[in-house]
Design an enzyme around this catalytic site. Structure first.
Site, PDB file in Angstrom:
ATOM      1  N   CYS A 149       0.823  -1.226   0.000  1.00 35.27           N
ATOM      2  CA  CYS A 149       0.000   0.000   0.000  1.00 35.27           C
ATOM      3  C   CYS A 149       0.854   1.272   0.000  1.00 35.27           C
ATOM      4  CB  CYS A 149      -0.945   0.000   1.192  1.00 35.27           C
ATOM      5  SG  CYS A 149      -2.092  -1.376   1.108  1.00 35.27           S
ATOM      6  N   HIS A 317      -3.836   7.038   1.531  1.00 32.62           N
ATOM      7  CA  HIS A 317      -4.087   5.674   1.057  1.00 32.62           C
ATOM      8  C   HIS A 317      -5.479   5.230   1.527  1.00 32.62           C
ATOM      9  CE1 HIS A 317      -3.864   1.530   0.177  1.00 32.62           C
ATOM     10  NE2 HIS A 317      -3.795   1.166   1.444  1.00 32.62           N
ATOM     11  N   ASN A 347     -10.018  -0.938  -1.312  1.00 31.34           N
ATOM     12  CA  ASN A 347      -8.574  -0.710  -1.228  1.00 31.34           C
ATOM     13  C   ASN A 347      -7.919  -1.284  -2.484  1.00 31.34           C
ATOM     14  OD1 ASN A 347      -5.854  -0.655  -0.659  1.00 31.34           O
ATOM     15  ND2 ASN A 347      -5.997  -1.751   1.294  1.00 31.34           N
TER      16      ASN A 347
HETATM   17  N1  ACO Z   1     -18.476  -8.867   8.312  1.00 32.56           N
HETATM   18  C1  ACO Z   1     -19.047  -9.004   9.509  1.00 32.56           C
HETATM   19  N2  ACO Z   1     -18.368  -9.142  10.656  1.00 32.56           N
HETATM   20  C2  ACO Z   1     -17.023  -9.131  10.560  1.00 32.56           C
HETATM   21  C3  ACO Z   1     -16.360  -8.995   9.336  1.00 32.56           C
HETATM   22  C4  ACO Z   1     -17.137  -8.863   8.184  1.00 32.56           C
HETATM   23  N3  ACO Z   1     -16.602  -8.707   6.950  1.00 32.56           N
HETATM   24  N4  ACO Z   1     -15.027  -9.013   9.580  1.00 32.56           N
HETATM   25  C5  ACO Z   1     -14.855  -9.148  10.900  1.00 32.56           C
HETATM   26  N5  ACO Z   1     -16.069  -9.230  11.505  1.00 32.56           N
HETATM   27  C6  ACO Z   1     -16.357  -9.382  12.928  1.00 32.56           C
HETATM   28  C7  ACO Z   1     -15.239 -10.058  13.690  1.00 32.56           C
HETATM   29  O1  ACO Z   1     -15.342 -11.452  13.581  1.00 32.56           O
HETATM   30  C8  ACO Z   1     -15.460  -9.550  15.084  1.00 32.56           C
HETATM   31  O2  ACO Z   1     -16.508 -10.303  15.639  1.00 32.56           O
HETATM   32  P1  ACO Z   1     -16.497 -10.684  17.218  1.00 32.56           P
HETATM   33  O3  ACO Z   1     -16.537  -9.371  17.942  1.00 32.56           O
HETATM   34  O4  ACO Z   1     -17.724 -11.512  17.372  1.00 32.56           O
HETATM   35  O5  ACO Z   1     -15.211 -11.431  17.438  1.00 32.56           O
HETATM   36  C9  ACO Z   1     -15.996  -8.138  14.878  1.00 32.56           C
HETATM   37  O6  ACO Z   1     -16.457  -8.087  13.511  1.00 32.56           O
HETATM   38  C10 ACO Z   1     -14.952  -7.063  15.083  1.00 32.56           C
HETATM   39  O7  ACO Z   1     -13.766  -7.441  14.370  1.00 32.56           O
HETATM   40  P2  ACO Z   1     -12.509  -6.515  14.310  1.00 32.56           P
HETATM   41  O8  ACO Z   1     -11.456  -7.176  13.473  1.00 32.56           O
HETATM   42  O9  ACO Z   1     -12.145  -6.079  15.682  1.00 32.56           O
HETATM   43  O10 ACO Z   1     -13.113  -5.256  13.499  1.00 32.56           O
HETATM   44  P3  ACO Z   1     -12.498  -3.858  13.265  1.00 32.56           P
HETATM   45  O11 ACO Z   1     -13.415  -2.810  13.729  1.00 32.56           O
HETATM   46  O12 ACO Z   1     -11.054  -3.773  13.698  1.00 32.56           O
HETATM   47  O13 ACO Z   1     -12.492  -3.753  11.662  1.00 32.56           O
HETATM   48  C11 ACO Z   1     -10.974  -3.972   9.831  1.00 32.56           C
HETATM   49  C12 ACO Z   1     -11.788  -4.693  10.909  1.00 32.56           C
HETATM   50  C13 ACO Z   1     -11.948  -3.277   8.886  1.00 32.56           C
HETATM   51  C14 ACO Z   1     -10.182  -5.008   9.080  1.00 32.56           C
HETATM   52  C15 ACO Z   1     -10.020  -2.926  10.483  1.00 32.56           C
HETATM   53  O14 ACO Z   1      -9.353  -3.515  11.556  1.00 32.56           O
HETATM   54  C16 ACO Z   1      -9.011  -2.367   9.526  1.00 32.56           C
HETATM   55  O15 ACO Z   1      -9.329  -1.682   8.562  1.00 32.56           O
HETATM   56  N6  ACO Z   1      -7.703  -2.573   9.759  1.00 32.56           N
HETATM   57  C17 ACO Z   1      -6.636  -1.989   8.932  1.00 32.56           C
HETATM   58  C18 ACO Z   1      -6.596  -2.526   7.541  1.00 32.56           C
HETATM   59  C19 ACO Z   1      -5.414  -1.903   6.805  1.00 32.56           C
HETATM   60  O16 ACO Z   1      -5.103  -0.739   6.929  1.00 32.56           O
HETATM   61  N7  ACO Z   1      -4.686  -2.686   6.055  1.00 32.56           N
HETATM   62  C20 ACO Z   1      -3.458  -2.140   5.470  1.00 32.56           C
HETATM   63  C21 ACO Z   1      -3.516  -2.053   4.054  1.00 32.56           C
HETATM   64  S1  ACO Z   1      -3.648  -3.572   3.243  1.00 32.56           S
HETATM   65  C22 ACO Z   1      -2.044  -3.882   2.640  1.00 32.56           C
HETATM   66  O17 ACO Z   1      -1.101  -3.209   2.880  1.00 32.56           O
HETATM   67  C23 ACO Z   1      -1.924  -5.096   1.818  1.00 32.56           C
END
Ligand code: ACO
Length: 390
Positions: A149, A317, A347
């Site tokens: 990214c 990004h 993304n």
């Molecule tokens: N649909 C429904 N529920 C979901 C989904 C989904 N797609 N994905 C996760 N959940 C659930 C989880 O299982 C969890 O359930 P639980 O509470 O029963 O255990 C709950 O939602 C919360 O999960 P979290 O992972 O804590 O959710 P969060 O609010 O952190 O959001 C996300 C997840 C969107 C992935 C976020 O953490 C994020 O954006 N992180 C950064 C991503 C990023 O910047 N990546 C870098 C770039 S990619 C690269 O470089 C290749």
């Protein structure tokens, strides 16, 4: 020119902005007139979005997720995926043709290609030379950049360094990705998601797809490119960069298998385990991204004496809208200075920043002379910011 490059490296070690380094170490004169370090000016841009638009509701037909969860947690409303006949180099080539057109530059004038992607067509060769061939360009140097990214910003620094050093005058910088290759679902499941089949996933398929739900809902496929040209006149061009890389936490966001650490590098067991699909500790990455993006943005602004109010736009990004809202708040920026397109495309990794640049320059939100800051965080971990006068 070779002597000048050595002097520049010595100057960088003693710190300061790129312009200060130049002034300290490289004051050259030609015929009594001071020679200015060339600046890399972005003179054109173009993009290519993959053809198949997939909404959150369509994803929810084959994964345990919902439109509401995806929108509120990430800001993504839809993404586009490539059809089987389209590879990363195709999206990159289409974007590059548009960028060359918009710059009014002939492909034969390009003397350097930089291609940033984490989803190359092949393990080797990289996409740089594939793009060179698809565009019918002369055999110029072609770099591939592997910083996920942050790939576009790493590529921008590479392009800028070549131009400042006088090693290139016209650079084609491309960011493109085809992420659909690491999506976990079967072809039949995908057809059902798109409404092209009446056969829903089996229980096992549903559970398998849902195992990766936090990751697969975020990504989309696109290519975007800019053309940079050396300019010794005026104030336009790339001003400064601050890039970082730290591998200690690489396993919080990576593809765990199907690499050359494994022998053979791919086998049926790895595929059965899902080692070809990225793993991501979302919360960890979220925290790192917010911390580092805000800090690196501040560093670049402070050392160039630029207040946030002087910026016309900050192109962040597009990994998660909430990450960017956090950085926006930390930097005290109003909404109109922080454009988003994650809702339309998800993304697109190396393509997100040039895509934003392309959209904003086409609709007039960025015009020549505007100060623009670009900020990214990605796997590696890698992060950085670049300051540019459009
Ligand atoms: N649909 C429904 N529920 C979901 C989904 C989904 N797609 N994905 C996760 N959940 C659930 C989880 O299982 C969890 O359930 P639980 O509470 O029963 O255990 C709950 O939602 C919360 O999960 P979290 O992972 O804590 O959710 P969060 O609010 O952190 O959001 C996300 C997840 C969107 C992935 C976020 O953490 C994020 O954006 N992180 C950064 C991503 C990023 O910047 N990546 C870098 C770039 S990619 C690269 O470089 C290749």
């Amino acid at each position: 020119m070779r002597r000048s490059k050595v002097l520049l490296v010595i100057g960088l070690r003693s710190g300061g902005t790129l312009d200060e380094v130049w002034n300290r170490t490289m004051r050259l004169t030609r015929g009594g007139r001071e020679v200015r370090m060339p600046r890399a000016v972005i003179i054109g841009s173009g993009s290519e979005i993959a053809p198949t638009r997939v909404t959150n509701d369509q994803m929810a037909r084959i994964i345990d997720t919902s439109d509401e969860w995806i929108r509120t947690r990430s800001g993504v409303e839809a993404r586009h995926f490539a059809t089987p006949d389209i590879a990363t180099s195709d999206l990159g080539a289409a974007a590059a043709r548009r960028a060359l057109d918009s710059a009014g530059v002939d492909k034969d004038e390009v003397d350097l290609v930089v291609f940033a992607t984490m989803t190359p067509d092949h393990f080797f060769p990289g996409c740089g030379t594939l793009l060179q061939d698809k565009l019918g360009m002369p055999p110029v140097p072609c770099f591939d950049v592997r910083q996920q990214c942050s790939g576009f910003l790493y590529g921008l620094q590479l392009a800028d360094a070549h131009i400042r050093a006088g090693m290139a005058r016209t650079v084609l910088l491309v960011g493109a990705e085809v992420h659909i290759g690491f999506m976990p679902w079967t072809r039949e499941n995908y057809a059902y998601a798109l409404g092209e089949s009446d056969v829903p996933p089996t229980k096992e398929e549903w559970e398998w797809n849902s195992r990766f739900r936090h990751l697969v809902v975020l990504f989309g496929d696109a290519g975007s490119a800019v053309v940079l040209r050396a300019s010794e006149e005026g104030e336009r061009g790339v001003i400064d960069h601050d890039l970082h890389g730290a591998g200690a936490d690489f396993d919080k966001l990576c593809v765990p298998g199907t690499g050359f650490k494994h022998r053979p590098y791919i086998d049926a067991e790895q595929l059965a385990r899902g080692d070809h699909i990225p793993v991501m500790d979302g919360r960890f990455v979220f925290k790192m991204a917010t911390t580092h993006m805000a800090a690196v943005a501040k560093t670049v602004l402070e050392r160039n004496g630029i207040a946030p109010e002087q910026l016309k736009m900050v192109l962040m990004h597009q990994a998660n809208k909430r990450i960017n809202e956090y950085c926006q708040k930390t930097l005290g920026l109003p909404d109109e200075k922080v454009p988003h397109n994650i809702h339309k495309y998800g993304n697109t990794t190396a393509a997100t920043i040039p895509l934003l640049w392309d959209e904003c320059t086409r609709d007039g939100r960025i015009t020549p002379g505007d100060l623009v800051l670009m900020v990214a965080f990605g796997a590696g971990m890698t992060w950085g910011a670049s300051l540019v006068r459009a």
